[in-house]
Design an enzyme around this catalytic site. Structure first.
Site, PDB file in Angstrom:
ATOM      1  N   HIS A   1      -0.173   7.144   8.868  1.00  0.00           N
ATOM      2  CA  HIS A   1       1.015   6.613   9.540  1.00  0.00           C
ATOM      3  C   HIS A   1       2.011   7.710   9.904  1.00  0.00           C
ATOM      4  O   HIS A   1       3.046   7.437  10.508  1.00  0.00           O
ATOM      5  CB  HIS A   1       1.708   5.573   8.650  1.00  0.00           C
ATOM      6  CG  HIS A   1       0.965   4.264   8.584  1.00  0.00           C
ATOM      7  ND1 HIS A   1       1.021   3.332   9.592  1.00  0.00           N
ATOM      8  CD2 HIS A   1       0.148   3.753   7.639  1.00  0.00           C
ATOM      9  CE1 HIS A   1       0.275   2.286   9.250  1.00  0.00           C
ATOM     10  NE2 HIS A   1      -0.275   2.527   8.084  1.00  0.00           N
TER      11      HIS A   1
ATOM     12  N   LYS B   1       0.863  -1.181   0.000  1.00  0.00           N
ATOM     13  CA  LYS B   1       0.000   0.000   0.000  1.00  0.00           C
ATOM     14  C   LYS B   1       0.898   1.229   0.000  1.00  0.00           C
ATOM     15  O   LYS B   1       1.976   1.212   0.602  1.00  0.00           O
ATOM     16  CB  LYS B   1      -0.886   0.036   1.244  1.00  0.00           C
ATOM     17  CG  LYS B   1      -1.940  -1.048   1.300  1.00  0.00           C
ATOM     18  CD  LYS B   1      -2.791  -0.877   2.544  1.00  0.00           C
ATOM     19  CE  LYS B   1      -3.834  -1.974   2.655  1.00  0.00           C
ATOM     20  NZ  LYS B   1      -4.636  -1.843   3.887  1.00  0.00           N
TER      21      LYS B   1
ATOM     22  N   HIS C   1       0.265   5.776   3.682  1.00  0.00           N
ATOM     23  CA  HIS C   1      -0.890   6.621   4.000  1.00  0.00           C
ATOM     24  C   HIS C   1      -0.497   7.658   5.041  1.00  0.00           C
ATOM     25  O   HIS C   1       0.297   7.385   5.935  1.00  0.00           O
ATOM     26  CB  HIS C   1      -2.042   5.760   4.524  1.00  0.00           C
ATOM     27  CG  HIS C   1      -3.359   6.457   4.530  1.00  0.00           C
ATOM     28  ND1 HIS C   1      -3.741   7.318   5.535  1.00  0.00           N
ATOM     29  CD2 HIS C   1      -4.388   6.436   3.641  1.00  0.00           C
ATOM     30  CE1 HIS C   1      -4.955   7.790   5.259  1.00  0.00           C
ATOM     31  NE2 HIS C   1      -5.362   7.269   4.122  1.00  0.00           N
TER      32      HIS C   1
END
Length: 578
Positions: A145, A139, A142
């Site tokens: 985080h 992923k 984001h």
């Protein structure tokens, strides 16, 4: 250097009250600087002494303070002693205050300032393992985080500065049923060419598509379960695809961390403990701790009365492990490998129960070191959006912070010419992100605001950087000036306020070490920057007599050293020009 004054006042109290000096040191603290009135330098809390049994609690605390202030005699260190409520306040001789603090900077002890304090003598130092950031592989990074990443970095920096051996660990989310979904989804929707061209974006698109399809496709759900089971059984084709996803992701993440100015000692992950997790299951079984629920899952009873009213699931009915099973295995493995004295997990507050259960399970398994494991929770960021859309990736946020800062710098009349404006804008933008995040309690959610965050004036990371750049310019313009003697009158009250504030630095570091909250340090540095701004206006260096200029320059140089020290602990890279 505050220790010299603290110790001198403690000796005076020891002589008067016939107790050891150590009884008074913890009760003495530097007085916060106030804008509208002059303050004393140190205060003694009688409440703390009464609580420790050093003073009787039966007597009126106000009378106690007044009598003690009368009993204590002025000397070559303290020029004024007064009672203020339940406290006794001490004002030290101004010449001595200037001399002692500026001497420390003049001897080149800038880096040690605040850290060689006796306040830290009681702190246990050893090996500290900090687990933070920990994004999920396959992923894009984001923005959610971001908090774990910068908070964990702050804690690791602080611990290292206080003399700990620090291990920085990034524990990647690289195992679990979501990879069953991704593996099954890639077989249907994936494309190797797209994976090569824009790897994380393509994996993100596949993951979104497969999740959407799986909502109404039982066959796809079963394919995902089968793929994860093949991973658990170490089947080569499934593992090869998974390894490709992992390698791609770590490479992309390293680029983001490089932009943030940080690095890790270890990239670990759940996958490292998939075999150990089964061993944990066997240990729990052999100790009689693992029980089978009605649905066939493996659970551990954590209820105080042993009535199964509070259980934690560690095994699915098909025999595959869960996140917490692997966390138990990871903790045991880390203790064996690194023999840490403390382990700190930095994750959002929604995982508080998870870590509470983890520490309970470790304790039930007989691991006495479980009480040296600590979870540092934090709240959520609300309203973090970029112009590109609702899904917020950290690189997009960093790009936008840099672009906005670059625009602000180009429009400001005071901006200096610099070699690499984009690099400066990047560093200042990241400073702004960090300071906005760190100003309040970590557990609180906060509202993200681009305009407020990037203001050059006010309590922002931009203001910290501007103050540092201004001090660098002042020092550079007056190169060659060296203070041979100190002229206390050159400092005046504005400069005295800076010195009084610097007396608090070791206390601020000590508070931060206790609760691992960066707000103490952020607010200290912001206040220092405001005091420096006032002194810069009122205490000119250029055109002043040599001894005056030298003393003032050393004052500003010392303030800059502490500013740099604190900024680096926060994870901020100071810039020299703005």
């Amino acid at each position: 250097m505050a220790g010299f004054f603290r110790r001198s006042i403690a000796a005076k109290l020891s002589e008067t009250l016939h107790q050891t000096e150590e009884a008074f040191v913890p009760a003495l603290s530097a007085v916060p600087v106030l804008r509208k009135r002059q303050t004393a330098d140190f205060r003694l809390s009688l409440g703390a002494l009464r609580g420790e049994g050093t003073l009787p609690q039966s007597e009126d605390i106000l009378l106690q303070a007044q009598r003690l202030a009368t009993q204590l005699k002025r000397d070559t260190v303290v020029e004024e002693i007064t009672a203020d409520g339940g406290e006794v306040h001490f004002k030290v001789h101004r010449d001595l205050l200037v001399q002692k603090l500026l001497e420390a900077f003049g001897r080149g002890e800038d880096e040690k300032f605040g850290f060689n304090s006796e306040l830290f003598h009681s702190l246990k130092r050893g090996t500290t393992l900090v687990e933070y950031s920990s994004p999920n592989i396959a992923k894009k990074f984001h923005a959610g985080h971001l908090r774990s990443t910068i908070i964990g970095n702050f804690i690791a920096n602080l611990k290292r500065c206080l003399g700990h051996n620090v291990i920085r660990m990034n524990y990647l989310g690289d195992w679990g049923m979501q990879f069953g979904l991704l593996g099954a989804g890639f077989g249907q929707f994936g494309c190797q060419d797209k994976l090569t061209q824009n790897p994380l974006q393509h994996l993100f698109e596949v993951y979104v598509q497969v999740n959407k399809e799986a909502e109404h496709n039982d066959e796809l759900k079963q394919s995902a379960r089968d793929f994860f089971l093949r991973m658990e059984q170490n089947e080569s084709r499934a593992m090869s695809l998974w390894q490709q996803f992992r390698d791609i992701t770590v490479k992309e993440y390293r680029h983001v961390y490089e932009r943030l100015g940080m690095q890790f000692d270890i990239y670990s992950g759940e996958s490292c403990h998939r075999g150990d997790a089964q061993e944990v299951v066997q240990q729990l079984q052999s100790r009689g701790l693992l029980k089978t629920s009605e649905s066939g899952t493996g659970v551990v009873d954590l209820s105080p009365d042993g009535d199964m009213s509070s259980v934690c699931t560690l095994l699915r009915s098909d025999g595959t492990t869960l996140y917490i099973t692997r966390d138990v295995a990871a903790a045991i493995d880390r203790k064996e490998k690194y023999d840490f004295d403390e382990m700190i997990y930095v994750t959002d507050k929604n995982q508080e129960n998870h870590f509470h259960q983890l520490f309970q399970i470790l304790h039930a398994m007989g691991h006495s070191w479980s009480d040296r494991c600590r979870h540092v929770p934090f709240g959520l960021i609300r309203g973090m959006k970029t112009r590109s859309g609702e899904v917020v990736f950290l690189e997009d946020v960093l790009d936008e912070a840099r672009a906005r800062m670059l625009r602000n710098m180009s429009q400001a009349k005071t901006t200096k010419e610099m070699v690499d404006p984009e690099d400066t804008a990047e560093k200042v933008g990241i400073s702004a992100l960090i300071v906005q995040d760190f100003k309040g309690p970590l557990q609180a959610d906060y509202n993200f605001n681009w305009d407020r965050m990037l203001q050059a004036q006010g309590d922002t990371g931009v203001f910290l950087q501007y103050t540092h750049a201004r001090l660098c310019s002042l020092i550079q313009k007056n190169e060659g000036l060296e203070a041979a003697t100190f002229d206390a009158s050159a400092v005046e009250q504005t400069g005295i306020s800076i010195l009084q504030h610097l007396l608090r630095y070791d206390e601020v570091l000590y508070m931060s070490a206790q609760d691992l909250q960066p707000r103490h340090l952020v607010n200290f540095l912001l206040k220092l920057s405001h005091l420096v701004a006032s002194a810069h206006r009122e205490l000119p260096v250029k055109g002043s007599p040599p001894s005056v200029a030298q003393t003032r320059l050393l004052l500003f140089s010392g303030a800059r050293s502490v500013l740099v020290s604190g900024m680096r602990i926060l994870g901020i890279t100071p810039v020299d020009k703005m």
